[in-house]
Design an enzyme around this catalytic site. Structure first.
Site, PDB file in Angstrom:
ATOM      1  N   LYS A  33       0.820  -1.214   0.000  1.00 54.77           N
ATOM      2  CA  LYS A  33       0.000   0.000   0.000  1.00 54.77           C
ATOM      3  C   LYS A  33       0.856   1.266   0.000  1.00 54.77           C
ATOM      4  O   LYS A  33       0.373   2.345  -0.374  1.00 54.77           O
ATOM      5  CB  LYS A  33      -0.927   0.007   1.205  1.00 54.77           C
ATOM      6  CG  LYS A  33      -1.971  -1.093   1.226  1.00 54.77           C
ATOM      7  CD  LYS A  33      -3.088  -0.849   0.240  1.00 54.77           C
ATOM      8  CE  LYS A  33      -4.227  -1.828   0.436  1.00 54.77           C
ATOM      9  NZ  LYS A  33      -5.363  -1.574  -0.458  1.00 54.77           N
ATOM     10  N   ASP A  67      -8.871  -1.066   5.926  1.00 56.57           N
ATOM     11  CA  ASP A  67      -8.748  -2.276   6.732  1.00 56.57           C
ATOM     12  C   ASP A  67      -7.433  -2.250   7.507  1.00 56.57           C
ATOM     13  O   ASP A  67      -7.169  -3.138   8.303  1.00 56.57           O
ATOM     14  CB  ASP A  67      -8.790  -3.520   5.837  1.00 56.57           C
ATOM     15  CG  ASP A  67     -10.205  -3.891   5.429  1.00 56.57           C
ATOM     16  OD1 ASP A  67     -11.061  -4.002   6.311  1.00 56.57           O
ATOM     17  OD2 ASP A  67     -10.445  -4.057   4.218  1.00 56.57           O
TER      18      ASP A  67
END
Length: 414
Positions: free
Chosen positions: A76, A121
């Site tokens: 990410k 998340d």
């Protein structure tokens, strides 16, 4: 469950898709990312695991290890900072900012009142918080009920303000959008929805770095034949697959999408022929993949490129974590988080299923790529699942490397 995608095609990368995401833009993003101090300067390793390949009956298993991308511990870190840079450049064109200066925090004073928000998340929120802190803007992160306190603390450590809700991931996305509208903040999300595609596109474009590094690492070696990719909302898969599709055209690898049985939104999208919702509880040990709705933008890239869609159970992911952590005489021990191993778990499932490998064209000549998308981003969860800490695994990895393995099948970044 596994199905073949009737819409999968073997053709050159469509021009309509190139106008949205391209190798050229991905390489520009990669160059910008090289200037961010929170990313490691070198490419992440691409490891061959010859003993695992022999166990699975294939020529080669290659693991791209994104756990070593940065201190943030996951892939990410390639998406959120690029999206934030491009957002700021679009929002303040009169300032003539440069990507380098933004990433170095040289315009923090000018951005002190600029606020971004996102649901997560865990890993995307952590990367966005770190990027916002580097650039000097404010960041709010919405967490749903199933995000661990451990992951919350990791995000807050980068200065983000945390907003907790009692619902699931998709409800946290809705809450982030509502808060942004009410407060004149900007959503920096890795999933798209109606009227919101530019920023998710930028996030996905950053993931093309992974494909570029794989191609460079292989150099003169034959390209991989199969790529097993994690699901989620589809952003990672779209970023990687689009790059490889443009690079190899009709000779692209076979792409296999893997997601938790409880969060089968991409599988259902293939069944229904459109971006769809999951049919399960959307509650999986693979927390980063516990997404209930497919990103419509990602689906535009996946609907004709992914050849097979499949689901796996949580215990299969844990088994894959254990196999990577154990290593072997010729396989380096690797720390892989519960979402990071989904691709490998999918490969292991296919090879173990009667006739499934043949259906996918997997045989003794196959060269399979999987991406370990995260390390132990929640060390407590990791230790609880494996019965061993990530620190212990890393010690064994260090010992393995110290043994000076020279097996010709061992592939490190070159």
């Amino acid at each position: 469950m596994l199905i073949a995608n009737p819409k999968a095609t073997r053709q050159a990368y469509p021009e309509a898709l190139r106008q949205i995401m391209s190798v050229e833009k991905a390489n520009e993003s990669r160059q910008w990312l090289s200037q961010w101090s929170r990313l490691n300067a070198s490419a992440t390793p691409l490891y061959a695991l010859p003993d695992l390949a022999a166990e699975l009956g294939v020529a080669q298993v290659l693991v791209k290890d994104e756990s070593q991308r940065s201190v943030l511990g996951s892939f990410k870190a390639l998406g959120a900072p690029i999206a934030l840079v491009r957002l700021i450049l679009r929002t303040f064109p009169e300032q003539h900012f440069s990507a380098r200066d933004l990433l170095e925090g040289k315009h923090a004073d000018a951005l002190a009142d600029f606020t971004v928000i996102s649901a997560t998340d865990g890993n995307h929120g952590r990367a966005l918080a770190a990027a916002a802190q580097s650039m000097g803007c404010r960041c709010n992160i919405v967490l749903h009920a199933n995000v661990s306190v451990e992951r919350e603390e990791a995000i807050a450590a980068y200065g983000a303000t945390i907003v907790r809700i009692t619902g699931n991931y998709d409800e946290s996305v809705e809450e982030a959008a509502a808060l942004a509208a009410a407060n004149d903040w900007t959503v920096v999300s890795d999933t798209s929805y109606e009227g919101y595609e530019v920023i998710p596109r930028d996030v996905m474009q950053g993931y093309g770095t992974i494909s570029a590094e794989v191609i460079e690492a292989l150099q003169a070696d034959a390209p991989v034949t199969h790529v097993f990719l994690q699901g989620g909302v589809g952003g990672l898969a779209a970023g990687i697959a689009s790059y490889l599709w443009e690079q190899y055209g009709a000779q692209r690898p076979v792409f296999v999408m893997v997601e938790p049985a409880q969060a089968d939104c991409l599988y259902q999208s293939a069944v229904q022929g459109r971006a769809a919702k999951a049919t399960g509880s959307v509650d999986s040990v693979m927390a980063g993949l516990a997404c209930g709705e497919t990103s419509p933008l990602a689906w535009r890239f996946l609907e004709n490129s992914v050849d097979f869609f499949m689901t796996i159970e949580d215990d299969e992911a844990v088994a894959a974590m254990r196999r990577l952590a154990a290593g072997s005489t010729r396989d380096i021990p690797l720390v892989a988080g519960e979402s990071g191993v989904a691709g490998l778990a999918g490969l292991m499932h296919v090879v173990g299923g009667k006739g499934l490998a043949a259906d996918l064209g997997i045989n003794a000549d196959s060269r399979v790529l999987v991406v370990n998308t995260e390390g132990a981003t929640a060390p407590g969860v990791y230790a609880g699942l494996l019965g061993e800490s990530d620190v212990s695994v890393l010690r064994r990895q260090e010992a393995w490397l110290g043994a000076l393995h020279t097996d010709k099948d061992f592939l490190a970044m070159r």
